[in-house]
Scaffold this active site. Structure first.
Site, mmCIF file in Angstrom:
data_model
loop_
_atom_site.group_PDB
_atom_site.id
_atom_site.type_symbol
_atom_site.label_atom_id
_atom_site.label_comp_id
_atom_site.label_asym_id
_atom_site.label_seq_id
_atom_site.Cartn_x
_atom_site.Cartn_y
_atom_site.Cartn_z
ATOM 1 N N ASP A 237 4.852 -8.274 -29.566
ATOM 2 C CA ASP A 237 3.468 -8.269 -29.088
ATOM 3 C C ASP A 237 3.074 -6.852 -28.665
ATOM 4 O OD1 ASP A 237 1.085 -8.596 -27.608
ATOM 5 O OD2 ASP A 237 1.694 -10.568 -26.872
ATOM 6 N N GLY A 263 4.665 -11.461 -33.530
ATOM 7 C CA GLY A 263 3.745 -10.691 -32.705
ATOM 8 C C GLY A 263 3.048 -11.504 -31.629
ATOM 9 N N HIS A 264 1.802 -11.112 -31.355
ATOM 10 C CA HIS A 264 1.007 -11.679 -30.274
ATOM 11 C C HIS A 264 0.719 -13.165 -30.509
ATOM 12 C CE1 HIS A 264 -1.822 -11.399 -26.945
ATOM 13 N NE2 HIS A 264 -2.860 -11.718 -27.696
ATOM 14 N N PHE A 265 0.270 -13.503 -31.713
ATOM 15 C CA PHE A 265 -0.089 -14.886 -32.047
ATOM 16 C C PHE A 265 1.117 -15.623 -32.629
ATOM 17 C CE2 PHE A 265 -4.352 -13.019 -31.825
ATOM 18 C CZ PHE A 265 -5.055 -14.009 -31.160
ATOM 19 N N ALA A 266 2.092 -15.890 -31.781
ATOM 20 C CA ALA A 266 3.374 -16.437 -32.239
ATOM 21 C C ALA A 266 3.233 -17.786 -32.951
ATOM 22 C CB ALA A 266 4.328 -16.574 -31.053
#
Length: 284
Positions: A237, A263-266
């Protein structure tokens, strides 16, 4: 297979849209999304849990299909968003529930937990931060705006609202970007392009400092109440670092912390794995 339903309910004059699945008498999970998305970020997770749980995913005011009241009539602060979601839970009759918090959903959900600890059965944090060591250098332009809320510093943050930035948020840190469906970021960009949405989001960037100021309050809640806690974290992330996930163990020694190579939107790449973790965690 549980039917997924889509409804909108009036909450103190604001229409809050939500998706729901699962039996009404099943253990409930309130799913709280982040920036710049909406309840649709849970579209892959909900079907994998609806046989055992009641899942409720509201769109925060100003996001998705919920109302976006004019800024003259609704002040876009995290305090006000949390109050609206707290009232939403009361309006639809949620008395006890676990919270799944992501990004903006974390300061929203943690405020709910602090004000009504007796309602929270467990917390699942997916890149939902409550510690300063979780904040990356990606926050520097926003922190600059906190320190000096000039028009120039505010306008500099418009880069975060561009379609390419949204797409980058979804694909950064993902080993195979072709595994990320364009549906999520395309829908987010549609909502961000609405007239007035930019100013709403810039207001929230400015108010995010109120969340950092509340970190000690959130941490005191964790220490005092020690809710069953699961961190399911995309380790790449660009905004919320792995140290933010590990830090929960400082206040909740029994917290389970799992990292995924994404990343951020797992949920875009690891919904199945995160669903399996949740099933196991809540069964215990």
């Amino acid at each position: 297979m549980s039917t997924l339903t889509y409804r909108k309910v009036a909450v103190d004059g604001i229409g809050v849209f939500y998706r729901e699945a699962g039996a009404k008498d099943a253990p409930t999970i309130l799913l709280l999304h982040g920036f710049p998305t909406a309840g649709h970020m849970f579209r892959d997770l909900i079907p994998q849990l609806a046989d055992r749980f009641r899942l409720v995913a509201p769109d925060l005011p100003g996001f998705g299909k919920s109302d976006m009241p004019d800024r003259s009539r609704f002040s876009y602060t995290f305090d006000n968003i949390a109050k609206a979601i707290e009232r939403f839970t009361e309006v639809i009759g949620l008395n006890r529930f676990a919270i799944y918090v992501f990004d903006y959903g974390a300061p929203t959900g943690f405020r709910l937990a602090v004000s009504h600890p007796e309602r929270i059965t467990a917390i699942i944090s997916q890149n939902g931060n409550a510690y300063e060591e979780g904040l990356s250098e990606g926050w520097n332009p926003i922190q600059k705006y906190w320190k000096d809320p000039s028009q120039g510093n505010r306008d500099a943050l418009r880069t975060f609202l561009k379609p390419d930035t949204t797409r980058w948020q979804y694909t950064h840190g993902v080993s195979d970007p072709t595994a990320v469906s364009p549906d999520g970021y395309s829908l987010d960009n549609f909502y961000l392009a609405r007239p007035g949405a930019d100013e709403v989001q810039l207001d929230l960037f400015g108010d995010y400092k109120s969340n950092v100021a509340l970190y000690p309050t959130f941490q005191e809640y964790f220490r005092k109440h020690k809710p069953p806690f699961l961190a399911a974290w995309g380790k790449n992330d660009p905004f919320f670092l792995p140290g933010g996930a590990e830090a929960f163990r400082r206040d909740i020694p029994g917290a389970a912390v799992h990292f995924f190579d994404t990343g951020h939107f797992a949920l875009e790449t690891h919904a199945k794995e995160i669903a399996a973790l949740i099933r196991d965690f809540l069964a215990r």
